[in-house]
Structures are given as structure tokens and as C-alpha cells.
Write an enzyme that holds these catalytic residues in place. Structure first.
Site, mmCIF file in Angstrom:
data_model
loop_
_atom_site.group_PDB
_atom_site.id
_atom_site.type_symbol
_atom_site.label_atom_id
_atom_site.label_comp_id
_atom_site.label_asym_id
_atom_site.label_seq_id
_atom_site.Cartn_x
_atom_site.Cartn_y
_atom_site.Cartn_z
ATOM 1 N N GLY A 172 47.364 3.189 -7.276
ATOM 2 C CA GLY A 172 47.721 4.606 -7.397
ATOM 3 C C GLY A 172 49.075 4.950 -6.788
ATOM 4 O O GLY A 172 49.714 4.129 -6.131
ATOM 5 N N HIS A 173 49.481 6.185 -6.984
ATOM 6 C CA HIS A 173 50.786 6.624 -6.486
ATOM 7 C C HIS A 173 50.828 6.614 -4.962
ATOM 8 O O HIS A 173 49.855 6.928 -4.302
ATOM 9 C CB HIS A 173 51.169 8.001 -7.014
ATOM 10 C CG HIS A 173 50.136 9.066 -6.837
ATOM 11 N ND1 HIS A 173 50.350 10.370 -7.152
ATOM 12 C CD2 HIS A 173 48.861 9.008 -6.379
ATOM 13 C CE1 HIS A 173 49.282 11.066 -6.902
ATOM 14 N NE2 HIS A 173 48.360 10.275 -6.432
ATOM 15 N N ASN A 174 51.980 6.231 -4.448
ATOM 16 C CA ASN A 174 52.251 6.210 -2.997
ATOM 17 C C ASN A 174 51.531 5.095 -2.251
ATOM 18 O O ASN A 174 51.661 5.001 -1.028
ATOM 19 C CB ASN A 174 51.864 7.529 -2.314
ATOM 20 C CG ASN A 174 52.434 8.745 -2.993
ATOM 21 O OD1 ASN A 174 53.570 8.725 -3.437
ATOM 22 N ND2 ASN A 174 51.646 9.796 -3.092
#
Lengths: 362, 362, 362
Positions: free
Chosen positions: A256-258
Site C-alpha cells: 500500500g501507499h507510504n
């Protein structure tokens, strides 16, 4: 199917060369010029193949092998027939891997499927993209505006490198992969169908529906990372998604993002790591594991297959279960659960006996 | 990596414009012409950036931020140093999203990777396909016979739009996606590597093996849907597979044939919904959840991550576990399970004590 | 959306032809020249459609259907209104499938999206590749050096066939699939975005990190296999990864290196089978199941959805749970677990009562 079907055999290696490569001990009087040019398991090896034996399970099989040379330990040396040249080493499998790497350098990373170098006809490269010398671009690959690609890198057929992406040297980008908003180091292998740098899953919901949160971070992939086929890595929201040096990710993984993954992690197939979770160095995750967002997973932690991690994981923690807990505790619970149907009967009996005792009493 | 690396910064926004956009309250005497042109978290923000603070956890960090403007609530306003212009709002994160959408319109959906519009050289479009004005088709994209594509839509490199597919206006079809047998509404975002409209998994098995059931339905995707990278949506058998308006689907999700997903659902990564299941409106499914086929999932239901749903779900039901049950019941069972190893010991002790009582008795 | 939207209707079939095809019994006096040219569920069927009824649940619906012909059993024949021509068969759904296969031959496997045959402009084929007559290659497909492709096979847009791959006759290779190091039989269907033949996940780890083990095996896919969208099959290490005849694999499945799948297996979506596991014939695996590496799964075994198999499975074994055990045992444990919260209370009560008994005693 035999190996040379797809991989060029090099000229092969002599016993002398192999012994030197793996610090092995050849038998006295062996023909040091004996050559092999393939590797194979005991049951399929022929006189031109190297094999290995390191497991008592295969001792019977070893007696019938036709391998030219066999890597094994002192312990198993006698199991091999006289026709096989036995090369004694401490760790036969590791030694085999060393030899395989020397014999089949082409198998270490994907090469052009047109057996060619340079930019091939049918590749589409934006005029502002910059490719160093020695980049190979197969037909059907597309490289966008201002992308930069280092020498020795192979961009396979159908791969899409979007605007501004930077890829280092000696990388392989697999067929039909797509990469955007990413900075990629050297010697990175990205297998077919990876999607790197698309938007993460981020919305703020209100009465009108789910409003998309613009994702303006990127993806940073450090040197010597390998990413399996079909794995998806979303770009960061306001920060970057980061994959640390030497980390290896299997097929169909979701990042996922980050998310920040440390160095030297191993992430097995179909695992998912949700947004903003930070994973330390040398963490191992089994297949189909899941980690929810915004967690910290400590260095050296082990998450077993199909676990569902919902809390921070301490360094070197070993977790299993869904929701995941300390592995020992989880195993105890599973063992207890297997006794539960019987225990429920026992509880009923205890109740009956107590009632009897109470009656007698009164 | 900073945002402008990949996204065009607009001219930025003034404090006056931001305050108007988010209904925020600027401090008395603030310079309403102060401009920012980026957004960043507190620790990375500089004088040209907007940041936000809405969590006590970050109060210490806030004291050191170099952000030009910070969105926060009355409660946290004092935590920011005097050099930061504090803009008071009710919901800082939502306000930040509003500003981000205004600052980075390019990040709201993928754009051409050749920084261009129109049909680019290297795109392959069947002469019978109809494209409205303002469609962008990147190199390597392929559009089949009789396909129709609405104005403002971007077809990224390598995407394949099969025969007869209809796509509405202002959509984005990601790199190397493939779409067949589908009708797609307006403002739909389909990320890289989505496969939409291939055959579902349907066989009748007999002595000769598994006989394929022809799948002659289609896929209907309503307006404002977003579908994550690598997600697969099979077309219907005799009906259509339907994704309702405003529903958002994450990466690597599997949607079986004939599934109907309602409006405004959120389906997190790696979830699978088996054939012919009907999902209501505003349903949320956590990551790696599974729902078997032919079920009804009621409006507003919540399926937590890694759950395995095997029965119909009532409206607003909250389920977890595999097989999934009511979440409260499931949590009670998990809590009880954690006490089970001790309870088994207690049962053994009870048995011993009863035996003693019985002996004394006799 | 109606079927003919995407699929060519053939000239249709007469009642006489259908009755012959499915060994059905038409009512006395029926017009044997009555024709249908579509199939549809009861609620959507019109006078030109064939429908079916085999479930008491749909008896009420049947009374209102406008279908031209309906396949049903003796039992349900009265449920249909007089305007519908009732064709009595033993197994209505199987009969429907037979008719659907005859009506929509195009739906049995993907066809060219340019409605054309032969090698289309925009396909990139290495001069040393050999294609039999009657191969279709859509625009954007890439075929590498020395690849061989049998007659009647369709290579969809964007598919990448790497060096030396051999594909048999009458196969379909989906859009943007990628295939390397593979030998593929006849009548194999590979859906969009499959990745076949990339390296497995294999490293030996030492102080310097994870050293890649070269993967020099291949992938062998036997006749009549079907592989779902986005599924990944890694090539073998020293042996081959093998998919047996007539086995059907759903979307987003992961098959590790050296896995051998027998004949006629069904593997549902998002399942993962780890390296070197051998699966027998006619094994069924539910969705999101996982099997660890180096196991043997016996013929005819059934692994239910979301199971996690960690031990060898006997022939015809039925497993569920994670870790997976015998299904009956697992169901008993789940039933017991549901009673556990109450049982813990009962244990506390038993303790109290024993303490009372002991006190009275003393």
C-alpha cells in the site's frame, strides 16, 4: 524439458574450476579436466551434469544416478556409485547454486526476447527520454517523457515506463510491467506485470460519496531489490513508498501507499501490507499474510503464512494466526482447541457428578 | 522525492484562496497573499508547503515544522510555532484533501505518459472504432473493432480495448489494462493491469472432464467507479457483472461472474467475491476477505479483513472470522480461546477434586 | 446488456435441433421448427430465447417467463405457462450448457479483437519464430526468437511470447499475457495478464544478503488446460513446473516453481501453491486457499476455501481451516468454539460448587 532448451549453455566448467569455485575436495586421482555443462537433480542428471546430495532421503536414489559430478558432504560420499565423481563440500546445495550461477549467467535476470541489444523496432520512446549506452528495449515497450534509464538495463516487451521515471543500471523490467512515479536503483529485477507507482486507495467519504485523495508521493526502490510477477506497489500519498536494499518480494503481493520496507526482507506470494505500515530490516513474511495499515513491524520479525497482523510487532517477534499473536501462544491455543470437543463433554460429566454429590449431600 | 518531481505544480494558492476553499479562519493580521504550492507532512514541509495537524501524537513534531501554512483545529492551534500561519478549520485532514485536489489536478487521474493529447503514433485503432474528440491514446494501446470511447478519456500505453467495448467520458484506462465485453460509464478510473470482461470460471464436470460453460453476459461499470491495479472482473454468464456508481475497488481484487456490487462500496485489496453474489450499497470489505458465491450481502454491511463469508449478511451486519460470524460473537470466541489452555488445566483439577470428594463420600 | 451485443448469434437452433442435441422430449404437437437464437434466465428471456428451470425456488418466476423454449424436468413442467414450449430433459442446466455451446461457439475461447485472422499490422514477430498456417496475432503482440505456434491459435493484443516458447494448436493467449520458458499443448486457454515461466522465488541467504538461485527449469502445460486472468506460474528450478491435462485454474492464482498439478484439477481464484508441492489428479481447491511447499496432495482431495494446508493430504481427503485439518474435525472444533464462552462460565460455576462441597465436607 532440459535446461539448455531455453538457456544458453556456456562452454561448461571443468572439475578443476568447480572445485576452486566451491572450495571442494576432489577425490585423489580424479580427472580434473572432466567437464559438465548442466545441473540436474539426481534422477535426471546425465554424464554432462552436476548434481548434489545432502539429504538421507535421497541416498537410495543416489546409488542409481548417472550424474557426471555430484556435490555432497563427507557423510554421504559413499552413497554414490564409482562412476560418479564425488566432490566433497560443506554445504552441497549452496555449492550447487554457486556453480549454477557460473554456468547459467543468463538465468540470473531476464534478457531480451529478441536476442538482441539496443532499442528494437517497435519500441516507442519519447524523444525527451534519456537512455544510457547499453540499454535494451524490446518491441512493444513504451518509455515516456523525461524518463531516464541506466546502462545495461533491459526493458522487456510491452513494459511501460511512465513520465519522469528513473531506473538505474543493470536492471530488468519484465514484460508488460508498468512503472510510474518511481525512482529505481541498480540491479533491480522487476518481473512481468508488476504495477509500480499507481495511486493508493485513499478517499475521504462524505454524504456525496468517496472523494479521491490525490496521491502526490512516489515510490523509491533501492539497489538489488527483486519484485515478483504481478505485484502491485502503490505510490505514496504525501511521502514515498520505499522498498529497502536487497529486499525480495514474491508474486502477487500488494504494497500500500507510504509503506516502508526495510533492507533484506523476504515477502512471500499474495501477502498484503496496508498503507503507511513501516517494516524493519530482514523481516520475513509467509504467503498470504496480511498486515493492516499504520503499524510498525520490528527488525527480524517473522510473520507466518496466512497470518493477519493487527498490532505492532516487536523486533524478532514471531507471529501467526488471524488476528496474529505470538506464535507459541497461538500454537498452544490451537492445541487446546483440538481438545475442546472432548473438554465440553468432560464439563457436562463434571456437572452431572457434582449434581449427584449435591443430592447425596442433602 | 518531492511532489513536483512528477506532478506539475499549478501556480499555487494564496492564503486567501485556501481560506475560502476550506471555510477556514485565518489569524488576524495574516498576510492573505501568502502563497504555497505544495503539501507535505509536518516533518517534511517547507515555507512553500501546506501541512496539517489533527492528532495529539504530532503536537511535539508540530513545534518544529517549517510549513508555510498549517491547517488545524482550535484545540491544536497553540502547538504551532509563530513562523507558521495557522488556518483554523473543523476537519484539518478533509481540508487538506480539498486543497490538494485544487493544487494537483493532474494527480486525480492518470494522464498521457507522452505529455500529449490525441491518438499518438504507435497506437493501434481499428478503423471501425469511434473515438469522440478529446480522447488520448498512448503508444502501444490497442482499440478493437466497433469500440466507442467518450471525449476526455485517456487510454494509457499498452491498454487493450476489445471489440464493441463502450467507455464513457473523462475516464482513465491504465497501462496494460485489458477490457472486453464491457460498458463503462463516465469518470471511471481503471488502473494498470486490470482485466475486465474475460470468462468466468464455469464448468460442468462429467466423466470426460470439465466442460466449459460459455459466458455470454457482459460487465457494466457505472459512473465514478475506480478499480485498482491488477483487479480482475469476470463477465457474466447469462446476466451481467455490475459495479455500482461510485464504488471503489482496490488492487488485486477478484470479482466473479454475475456479481452485482451496489453503489458506494469500498473493497480493499486482495478480496475475492465469488460468482453470482449480490452486494448492496455502501458495503465495506477489508483486505483479503472472501465471499462465497450466490450470497446476498445487505446494504451498509462491513466485512472485516481476512473474513470468509459463507452465509447471507444482513443490512449493516458487521462480520469477521473465517467462517465469518457476527463480529461481537467472533471477538468473544477469540477472547474465550485465549483462556482455553488455562481452562483445560482447570477442568483437570476439577476432575481430580471431584474424584477426591467421591472417594471421601464412599 | 444482451448476449448478441458482443457475440455473433449463429442462425439459431430449431426446437427439433435442440431436442436432438439434449435428448429432450418435446410436447406432443409442438412446432418443431420453432427457433431460438439466445439463452437467458427466466426473468430476462424473450420469445427468441431458451431458458431453464431446475429449482423449486424459481417456480413462481417461471409462471411469468416469456421464454420461447424452457428446458426443465418432468417435475417442474407444469410450472411453465402455456405460451412457453417446455422441453423435458433429465438435467436442465447441463442441457442448457450444451445448447449454449452450440449457439455461441465464439464464446468458448477469445477471438481476435480486430475481427481478423493472420498476423495483423502492429504485431512484432521475430524472423526466426515459426507460425503454422491459421495463427492469428493481434496488434501489439510480440513473439520472440525461435518461438513456435500451432495453427488455429490466437495471440491477443499485447501478449508477449518469449524466446523458444512452443504453443500448440487452437490455443488462445489472452491480452497482455506473458509466456516464457514454456511448452504449451493444444486447446489451452490462457486469459489476459497471465504470467507464465518467470523465475521462482529462490534465494540462499548469507551474511551478504539473499543470493538468487538461477531457475533453469521450464513450465509444461498439457492439453485442454485453462488458466485465469492474472494467474502466475513460475518456471521450475532444476525440474519443470507442470500443469496436467484438462486442469482449470481461476484468476489470480499463484503456482510456485516445480509444482506439479495433476489432471482435471479445479483451482479457484486467489489460491496459492508453494514451490515443489505435488498435487494429484482431480483435486479441488477453493478460493484463497494456500498450500505450503514440498507437500503431496493426493488424488481427489478437496481443499476448502481459505484453508492453509501445511501437511501432506491423503487421497480424497477433505480439508479445511488454517492450519488445515480434516474437515469434520475442523467443523467439530468450530462448533465447540461457539460454545466456549458459555463453557468458561460453567467451569467457573463448577469451581464454586466444588468449593462449597469441600467446605461442607470439612
Amino acid at each position: 524439458m532440459s535446461a539448455p532448451f531455453f538457456f544458453k549453455r556456456s562452454g561448461g566448467l571443468s572439475l578443476r574450476e568447480i572445485a576452486a569455485l566451491v572450495s571442494g575436495e576432489a577425490p585423489e586421482g580424479a580427472d580434473l579436466d572432466l567437464r559438465i555443462n548442466g545441473i540436474a537433480p539426481l534422477d535426471r542428471a546425465g554424464p554432462n551434469d552436476l548434481s548434489f546430495l545432502d539429504n538421507p532421503k535421497y541416498v537410495a536414489l543416489a546409488a542409481t544416478t548417472a550424474a557426471g559430478i555430484c556435490l555432497t558432504t563427507e557423510r554421504f560420499a559413499q552413497a554414490l556409485p564409482p562412476r560418479v565423481c564425488v566432490l566433497r563440500v560443506r554445504e552441497p546445495y549452496r555449492a550447487l547454486v554457486e556453480v549454477a550461477r557460473a554456468l547459467f549467467p543468463d538465468a540470473l535476470r531476464p534478457t531480451s526476447l529478441f536476442d538482441a541489444g539496443g532499442v528494437l523496432p517497435g519500441a516507442h520512446i519519447h524523444p525527451s527520454a534519456r537512455l544510457e549506452n547499453g540499454v535494451t528495449v524490446d518491441p512493444g515497450a513504451v518509455i515516456g517523457a523525461r524518463a531516464e534509464i541506466g546502462g545495461g538495463t533491459v526493458i522487456a516487451a510491452g513494459a511501460v515506463i511512465a513520465t519522469g521515471v528513473r531506473i538505474g543500471r543493470d536492471c530488468s523490467i519484465g514484460a508488460n510491467a508498468s512503472i510510474m512515479h518511481a525512482l529505481i536503483g541498480d540491479r533491480v529485477i522487476i518481473h512481468p506485470h508488476c504495477a509500480i507507482g499507481q495511486d493508493g486507495f485513499a478517499y475521504v467519504s462524505n454524504a456525496k460519496g468517496h472523494v479521491k485523495v490525490p496521491q502526490i508521493g512516489g515510490v523509491v526502490i533501492h539497489d538489488d531489490v527483486e519484485i515478483g510477477a504481478g505485484t502491485k506497489i502503490d505510490r505514496g500519498g504525501m511521502r514515498d513508498t520505499v522498498i529497502g536494499e536487497g529486499t525480495k518480494i514474491d508474486n502477487l503481493v500488494q504494497i500500500g501507499h507510504n509503506v516502508v520496507l526495510g533492507q533484506g526482507c523476504l515477502v512471500v506470494s499474495q501477502t498484503g501490507i496496508a498503507g503507511s505500515t513501516r517494516v524493519g530490516n530482514y523481516v520475513m513474511m509467509g504467503g498470504q499474510a496480511g498486515v493492516i495499515g499504520h503499524l510498525d513491524v520490528g527488525d527480524g520479525a517473522i510473520i507466518t503464512a496466512q497470518s493477519g497482523v493487527t498490532k505492532d510487532v516487536p523486533p524478532r517477534g514471531i507471529l501467526s494466526g488471524s488476528p496474529a499473536g505470538d506464535r507459541r501462544t497461538h500454537l498452544k491455543e490451537l492445541a487446546a482447541l483440538s481438545k475442546l470437543p472432548e473438554a465440553l463433554q468432560e464439563i457436562r460429566k463434571l456437572r452431572q457428578e457434582i449434581e449427584k454429590l449435591k443430592k447425596k449431600k442433602s
